[in-house]
Design a protein around this motif. Structure first.
Motif, mmCIF file in Angstrom:
data_model
loop_
_atom_site.group_PDB
_atom_site.id
_atom_site.type_symbol
_atom_site.label_atom_id
_atom_site.label_comp_id
_atom_site.label_asym_id
_atom_site.label_seq_id
_atom_site.Cartn_x
_atom_site.Cartn_y
_atom_site.Cartn_z
ATOM 1 N N THR A 173 -14.108 -17.266 -16.354
ATOM 2 C CA THR A 173 -14.616 -15.978 -17.233
ATOM 3 C C THR A 173 -14.563 -14.765 -16.079
ATOM 4 O O THR A 173 -14.661 -14.963 -14.958
ATOM 5 C CB THR A 173 -16.175 -16.240 -17.617
ATOM 6 O OG1 THR A 173 -16.420 -15.188 -18.302
ATOM 7 C CG2 THR A 173 -17.053 -16.441 -16.561
ATOM 8 N N ASP A 174 -14.625 -13.689 -16.714
ATOM 9 C CA ASP A 174 -14.788 -12.430 -15.745
ATOM 10 C C ASP A 174 -16.257 -12.132 -15.506
ATOM 11 O O ASP A 174 -16.880 -11.787 -16.369
ATOM 12 C CB ASP A 174 -14.033 -11.360 -16.372
ATOM 13 C CG ASP A 174 -13.963 -9.956 -15.582
ATOM 14 O OD1 ASP A 174 -13.325 -9.811 -14.506
ATOM 15 O OD2 ASP A 174 -15.000 -9.180 -15.981
ATOM 16 N N TYR A 175 -16.204 -11.929 -14.263
ATOM 17 C CA TYR A 175 -17.813 -11.825 -13.686
ATOM 18 C C TYR A 175 -17.966 -10.174 -13.202
ATOM 19 O O TYR A 175 -17.568 -10.258 -11.911
ATOM 20 C CB TYR A 175 -18.371 -12.905 -12.740
ATOM 21 C CG TYR A 175 -19.864 -12.717 -12.567
ATOM 22 C CD1 TYR A 175 -20.748 -13.411 -13.518
ATOM 23 C CD2 TYR A 175 -20.446 -12.231 -11.469
ATOM 24 C CE1 TYR A 175 -21.908 -13.304 -13.352
ATOM 25 C CE2 TYR A 175 -21.658 -12.299 -11.177
ATOM 26 C CZ TYR A 175 -22.452 -12.825 -12.100
ATOM 27 O OH TYR A 175 -24.001 -12.751 -11.756
ATOM 28 N N PHE A 176 -17.892 -9.461 -13.832
ATOM 29 C CA PHE A 176 -17.949 -7.918 -13.498
ATOM 30 C C PHE A 176 -16.320 -7.667 -12.317
ATOM 31 O O PHE A 176 -16.842 -7.017 -11.288
ATOM 32 C CB PHE A 176 -19.011 -7.676 -12.794
ATOM 33 C CG PHE A 176 -20.259 -7.914 -13.630
ATOM 34 C CD1 PHE A 176 -20.793 -6.946 -14.369
ATOM 35 C CD2 PHE A 176 -21.266 -9.044 -13.203
ATOM 36 C CE1 PHE A 176 -21.865 -7.131 -15.430
ATOM 37 C CE2 PHE A 176 -22.039 -9.250 -14.237
ATOM 38 C CZ PHE A 176 -22.455 -8.319 -15.315
ATOM 39 N N GLY A 177 -15.403 -8.169 -12.783
ATOM 40 C CA GLY A 177 -14.310 -7.735 -11.997
ATOM 41 C C GLY A 177 -13.780 -8.871 -11.083
ATOM 42 O O GLY A 177 -12.882 -8.782 -10.684
ATOM 43 N N GLN A 178 -14.535 -10.078 -10.971
ATOM 44 C CA GLN A 178 -14.169 -11.224 -10.144
ATOM 45 C C GLN A 178 -14.365 -12.399 -10.960
ATOM 46 O O GLN A 178 -15.266 -12.634 -12.050
ATOM 47 C CB GLN A 178 -14.967 -11.338 -8.977
ATOM 48 C CG GLN A 178 -16.416 -11.689 -9.128
ATOM 49 C CD GLN A 178 -17.249 -11.494 -7.811
ATOM 50 O OE1 GLN A 178 -16.664 -11.638 -6.842
ATOM 51 N NE2 GLN A 178 -18.443 -11.836 -7.984
#
Length: 433
Positions: A173-178
């Protein structure tokens, strides 16, 4: 008027009480109506005798529909031992709370896909009720066991930055861009907790993006993961034996009626007492070849038929120990007597239910662990820096394992498919309801 649950009937024999319930089923003749009540705590029969009640009440009892919710008032009477509950209700009054119209799951046979589409309603059935009660008992007994053993409950994160066992079976999943991942195990975090609190355990959801459709696999499942400082491999196996024996005994003592309703052979569960047999991986390979499994070679993992063959040779759960290093995760400690093997074990349940526990002694040497992380192509400077530091500041021998709750529920309950062992299963082709 005292309002009670069905499970309390035994404490109110001869008394007039009120019960809130749903109509699970009914049958009637010209002079008497039998209502099968359920309230979540259990099932009970309510009897409405035409000669003893008002005409309106008897007409209501004959006409009430399946899964209508009701308040029922009556006298608790012994049923002569006809049911596991031992009591029934002689009705004197009944009030409809909410009518149920055209309830889709009737007493007739339904296909599995239909039942899974209606899982939110299928849970109301006697069979599913019994399985969920067994599941609840295994969870209750788990907390009781680890509390008695001096463990501390710790909750590891569900969103993680690293992949303990590789990224191929992870949901990214994408975690604020990472990039981040839904946890496939809380083990690494539990190791950190063990260094702080000694003996810890977690209980929570885990996720595997494995594209499998077998009766043993779920996409989302629950794991019990203990981790113990100052524990070697053998000490961990002994704890696992005690734990599995304990929960099996608890199920027998506290869910006997549910297990009997499910048709479980209780004699097989009664045999589940420590110690369990231990078979080395090399000996298991030899055994399988002797049994005619020409598809298995040294260095292969075991499939369902292999695990079943090994299990069928024993009445108890059986440990398969000392696996080849090359097919196990990087964090397992190398066998000091053979550097090609690791100090680990899978616990195979009897009767073809497969692996229910995987565990190992963990590598506690900083340099060796760093070497393994690099060899696996993992990032030792970012995602695993904190994990390595556990070996930098007062490292100790430590071990741990994970038990899959749903596989264990399936085994203890004697049910065929793991999808019934969790309230709302997530399968390769199912995310609804």
């Amino acid at each position: 008027m005292t309002t009670i649950s069905i499970s309390q009937f035994k404490d109110y024999e001869g008394q007039t009480v009120r019960v809130g319930a749903w109509i699970a089923n009914k049958r009637s003749s010209g002079k008497i109506a039998f209502l099968q009540l359920r309230d979540g705590s259990g099932f009970a029969q309510a009897v409405v005798v035409k000669a003893d009640v008002a005409e309106e009440l008897f007409a209501l009892a004959k006409g009430v529909t399946q899964e209508t919710s009701v308040w029922v008032t009556g006298t608790v009477k012994s049923d002569g031992g006809r049911t596991p509950l031992g009591f029934e209700l002689e009705v004197t009054a009944m009030e409809v709370i909410a009518e149920s119209v055209d309830y889709p799951i009737t007493p007739k046979e339904h296909g599995t896909e239909f039942l899974m589409d209606n899982r939110h309603l299928w849970l109301r059935s006697r069979r599913q009720h019994a399985i969920m009660k067994v599941r609840n008992e295994l969870i209750r007994a788990t907390y009781e066991f680890y509390n008695q053993e001096g463990f501390v409950k710790i909750d590891p994160p569900i969103i993680t930055s690293s992949a303990p066992e590789g990224t191929t079976e992870l949901f990214e999943t994408d975690y604020f861009g990472q990039p981040a991942y839904l946890s496939q195990t809380g083990q690494l975090y539990m190791e950190a907790a063990a260094m702080a609190l000694g003996k810890v355990f977690s209980f929570g959801p885990t996720f595997r993006a494995e594209k499998s459709k077998t009766r043993r696999h779920l996409i989302e499942f629950w794991m019990i993961e203990p981790e113990m400082a100052f524990f070697d491999h053998d000490m961990s196996l002994e704890l696992q034996e005690r734990y599995v024996s304990y929960i099996a005994k608890s199920a027998l003592e506290n869910c006997r009626n549910e297990l009997e309703l499910l048709g479980r052979d209780l004699s097989k569960l009664e045999k589940v007492q420590a110690p369990f047999p231990r078979v080395r991986y090399t000996d298991a390979i030899k055994f399988l070849k002797d049994e005619g499994f020409d598809d298995i070679e040294y260095g292969d993992d075991f499939g369902a038929p292999h695990e079943t063959a090994i299990a069928n040779a024993h009445d108890l759960p059986v440990f398969i120990t000392h696996w080849p290093k090359d097919i196990k995760p990087f964090y397992m400690k190398v066998d000091p007597e053979n550097p090609e093997l690791v100090l680990c074990a899978d616990l195979i349940a009897p009767e073809g239910y497969g692996e229910i526990i995987g565990g190992s002694q963990r590598e506690d040497d900083y340099d060796r662990l760093k070497e393994e992380i690099i060899k696996e192509g993992l990032d030792e400077t970012d995602a695993y820096d904190w994990y390595l530091e556990l070996r930098k500041y007062g490292s100790v021998p430590h071990s741990g394992f994970g038990l899959g709750l749903e596989r264990t529920v399936a085994w203890i309950s004697g049910i065929e498919h793991i999808r019934e062992a969790i309230p709302f299963p997530r399968l390769l082709n199912r995310i609804h309801p």
